[in-house]
Scaffold this motif. Structure first.
Motif, PDB file in Angstrom:
ATOM      1  N   ALA A 257      -6.959   0.653   1.788  1.00 30.03           N
ATOM      2  CA  ALA A 257      -5.969   0.465   0.711  1.00 30.03           C
ATOM      3  C   ALA A 257      -5.834  -1.024   0.377  1.00 30.03           C
TER       4      ALA A 257
ATOM      5  N   PRO B  48       0.842  -1.201   0.000  1.00 29.02           N
ATOM      6  CA  PRO B  48       0.000   0.000   0.000  1.00 29.02           C
ATOM      7  C   PRO B  48       0.877   1.250   0.000  1.00 29.02           C
TER       8      PRO B  48
ATOM      9  N   GLN C  60      -6.060   3.732  -4.895  1.00 28.54           N
ATOM     10  CA  GLN C  60      -6.976   4.062  -3.807  1.00 28.54           C
ATOM     11  C   GLN C  60      -7.337   5.533  -4.045  1.00 28.54           C
TER      12      GLN C  60
ATOM     13  N   GLY D 119       1.856  10.822   3.335  1.00 30.04           N
ATOM     14  CA  GLY D 119       3.214  11.091   3.807  1.00 30.04           C
ATOM     15  C   GLY D 119       3.360  12.473   4.423  1.00 30.04           C
TER      16      GLY D 119
ATOM     17  N   GLU E 230       7.691   6.771  -0.384  1.00 32.08           N
ATOM     18  CA  GLU E 230       8.293   5.452  -0.679  1.00 32.08           C
ATOM     19  C   GLU E 230       9.466   5.572  -1.641  1.00 32.08           C
TER      20      GLU E 230
ATOM     21  N   GLY F 268      -0.648   6.507   0.853  1.00 25.09           N
ATOM     22  CA  GLY F 268      -0.726   7.493   1.950  1.00 25.09           C
ATOM     23  C   GLY F 268      -0.169   8.846   1.533  1.00 25.09           C
TER      24      GLY F 268
HETATM   25  P1  UTP Z   1       0.996   5.704   7.300  1.00 27.37           P
HETATM   26  O1  UTP Z   1      -0.128   6.235   8.089  1.00 27.37           O
HETATM   27  O2  UTP Z   1       2.296   5.502   7.976  1.00 27.37           O
HETATM   28  O3  UTP Z   1       1.283   6.583   6.002  1.00 27.37           O
HETATM   29  O4  UTP Z   1       0.513   4.365   6.598  1.00 27.37           O
HETATM   30  P2  UTP Z   1       0.894   8.052   5.631  1.00 27.37           P
HETATM   31  O5  UTP Z   1      -0.540   8.330   5.942  1.00 27.37           O
HETATM   32  O6  UTP Z   1       1.344   8.240   4.222  1.00 27.37           O
HETATM   33  O7  UTP Z   1       1.887   8.895   6.574  1.00 27.37           O
HETATM   34  P3  UTP Z   1       1.755  10.268   7.349  1.00 27.37           P
HETATM   35  O8  UTP Z   1       1.316   9.889   8.737  1.00 27.37           O
HETATM   36  O9  UTP Z   1       0.773  11.151   6.624  1.00 27.37           O
HETATM   37  O10 UTP Z   1       3.145  10.822   7.313  1.00 27.37           O
HETATM   38  C1  UTP Z   1       1.277   3.171   6.467  1.00 27.37           C
HETATM   39  C2  UTP Z   1       1.303   2.705   5.022  1.00 27.37           C
HETATM   40  O11 UTP Z   1      -0.013   2.581   4.502  1.00 27.37           O
HETATM   41  C3  UTP Z   1      -0.175   3.347   3.332  1.00 27.37           C
HETATM   42  C4  UTP Z   1       0.919   4.395   3.352  1.00 27.37           C
HETATM   43  O12 UTP Z   1       1.288   4.760   2.027  1.00 27.37           O
HETATM   44  C5  UTP Z   1       2.020   3.694   4.101  1.00 27.37           C
HETATM   45  O13 UTP Z   1       2.839   2.940   3.219  1.00 27.37           O
HETATM   46  N1  UTP Z   1      -1.536   3.957   3.327  1.00 27.37           N
HETATM   47  C6  UTP Z   1      -1.988   4.582   4.429  1.00 27.37           C
HETATM   48  C7  UTP Z   1      -2.298   3.866   2.190  1.00 27.37           C
HETATM   49  O14 UTP Z   1      -1.885   3.280   1.163  1.00 27.37           O
HETATM   50  N2  UTP Z   1      -3.537   4.420   2.197  1.00 27.37           N
HETATM   51  C8  UTP Z   1      -4.036   5.068   3.294  1.00 27.37           C
HETATM   52  O15 UTP Z   1      -5.192   5.559   3.240  1.00 27.37           O
HETATM   53  C9  UTP Z   1      -3.227   5.149   4.441  1.00 27.37           C
END
Ligand code: UTP
Length: 301
Positions: free
Chosen positions: A115, A11, A106, A16, A29, A14
Motif C-alpha cells: 500500500a 493506507p 491499491q 477490515g 476508517e 485493508g
Molecule cells: P491491518 O492489517 O490492521 O488492516 O492493516 P486490515 O487488513 O484492514 O484489517 P483486518 O485484519 O482485515 O481486520 C493496517 C493498516 O494498513 C492498511 C489498512 O487499511 C490499515 O489501515 N492496509 C493493510 C492497506 O492499506 N493495504 C493492505 O493490503 C493491508
C-alpha cells in the motif's frame, strides 16, 4: 537541517475483516470514535505536525473517505439556513485546504508495504510521514509532532514506539534499543511479530513513521513476509542497512482501533475527555459497571 516533511501517507485499503459485518459496506476508517470518524483523528494529528499534503491509498468501497474530506455544499447551506454556526465552522475547520489531498488505489490488498509503495509517484523523491489510521493516539501533543524533534536532530528515519508485555510482542513489529539521547534512541534491529524469546525488547512499532524515499526502491522488490503480505517492517530492515532509524517513545496512549477491544476503549477514553459529554457519559458508565458488579456478586453468593 534535514529536508522538511510535507506529505503524509494514510493506507486505507485493508479489508477490515475483524470488523465484519460493520465493514462490509463502510470502511473501518469511517467507524466513529464518539462523533468523528477514526480517519479524522489521524488526519488532524498530521495537520498539527505541519503536514501540507495528505495522500490516501484507498481500495474498493472506500470512496466515502474521499467524500468525507470534501465540501458538502447542500449540508453547509442547510446548516447556515438553520443558524447552526458552530457545526458549520467545525465542518469547515476540519476540511483540508483545496488541492491538499491525493487519492490512489491499491488494487489488491497485498499488505501494508505494498500500500505504501502505491503512493510512490505522489510522494516523489522526498521524506514523508506514514500514519496507520487504525492506530489512534490520545495525547496533549500528537505523536507525529513528538517525532519531529528526533527527525530535526538526526534526520533519516523515525519510528514511534510504545511498550507492551512479553506475552503480546508476537502481535507487533518490535525494535532493539541502542544509544539514547533527549529526543529518542537509535534502533539497533527490527523484528516483525517475534515470539517472546526472540524479541529484542518490549517496544512495539505503534503506527507512526517518518521515512526516506529510498524505502520505495526496496518495497518494489520486497517479497511477502509474515501473513503472506508485503510488510513495511521487512523493507525498513533493508533500509536500516544504509540509513539511521531513531525510535521515539510516544508520550501518550495509542488505541488499536483495528481490534474491537481497542476501538471500544478509544470510544470510552475520548468520550471521557470531552467536556460536553463526559458528565452524562460517566453517569451511564457508572450505572453499567454497578449493574455488572451486582450481577457478579449475586452469582458469587
Ligand atoms: P491491518 O492489517 O490492521 O488492516 O492493516 P486490515 O487488513 O484492514 O484489517 P483486518 O485484519 O482485515 O481486520 C493496517 C493498516 O494498513 C492498511 C489498512 O487499511 C490499515 O489501515 N492496509 C493493510 C492497506 O492499506 N493495504 C493492505 O493490503 C493491508
Amino acid at each position: 537541517m534535514p529536508r522538511p516533511i510535507r506529505k503524509a501517507v494514510f493506507p486505507v485499503a485493508g479489508l477490515g475483516t475483524r470488523f465484519l459485518p460493520a465493514t462490509k459496506a463502510i470502511p473501518k476508517e469511517m467507524l466513529t470514535i464518539v462523533d468523528r470518524p477514526v480517519i479524522q483523528y489521524v488526519v488532524d494529528e498530521a495537520r498539527a505536525a505541519g503536514i501540507e499534503h495528505f495522500v490516501f491509498v484507498t481500495g474498493r468501497n472506500k470512496s466515502v473517505i474521499e467524500d468525507h474530506f470534501d465540501n458538502q455544499i447542500e449540508l453547509e447551506m442547510a446548516l447556515a439556513e438553520r443558524g447552526k454556526d458552530d457545526a458549520l465552522s467545525a465542518l469547515r475547520s476540519e476540511l483540508p485546504p483545496a488541492g491538499a489531498t491525493s487519492y490512489t488505489r491499491q488494487q489488491a490488498p497485498l499488505g501494508l508495504g505494498h500500500a505504501v509503495w502505491c503512493a510512490r509517484e505522489i510522494v516523489g523523491d522526498e521524506p514523508f510521514a506514514l500514519l496507520l489510521p487504525d492506530m489512534v493516539g490520545q495525547a496533549e501533543t500528537g505523536c507525529l509532532s513528538q517525532m519531529m524533534a528526533a527527525y530535526e536532530k538526526h534526520g533519516g528515519n523515525v519510528i514511534a514506539v510504545e511498550e507492551t508485555t512479553a506475552e503480546q510482542v508476537h502481535r507487533y513489529g518490535i525494535v532493539g534499543v541502542g544509544e539514547k539521547d533527549e529526543t529518542g534512541f537509535e534502533i539497533t534491529e527490527m523484528v516483525e511479530k517475534p515470539d517472546r524469546d526472540n524479541a529484542p525488547s518490549n517496544f512495539y512499532i505503534s503506527g507512526r513513521y517518518i521515512l526516506q524515499p529510498e524505502i520505495f526502491g526496496i518495497l518494489e522488490h520486497q517479497a511477502s513476509g509474515a501473513d503472506g503480505e508485503i510488510q513495511i517492517t521487512d523493507a525498513m530492515i533493508g533500509l536500516a542497512q544504509s540509513q539511521r532509524f531513531t525510535g521515539v517513545r510516544f508520550d501518550g496512549r495509542t488505541f488499536d482501533c483495528g481490534s474491537k477491544a481497542g476501538f471500544l476503549a478509544a470510544n470510552v477514553a475520548f468520550a471521557l475527555a470531552r467536556p460536553d459529554i463526559a458528565p452524562d457519559f460517566r453517569a451511564e458508565l457508572d450505572k453499567i459497571i454497578g449493574a455488572v458488579a451486582a450481577t457478579r456478586n449475586k452469582a458469587a453468593e
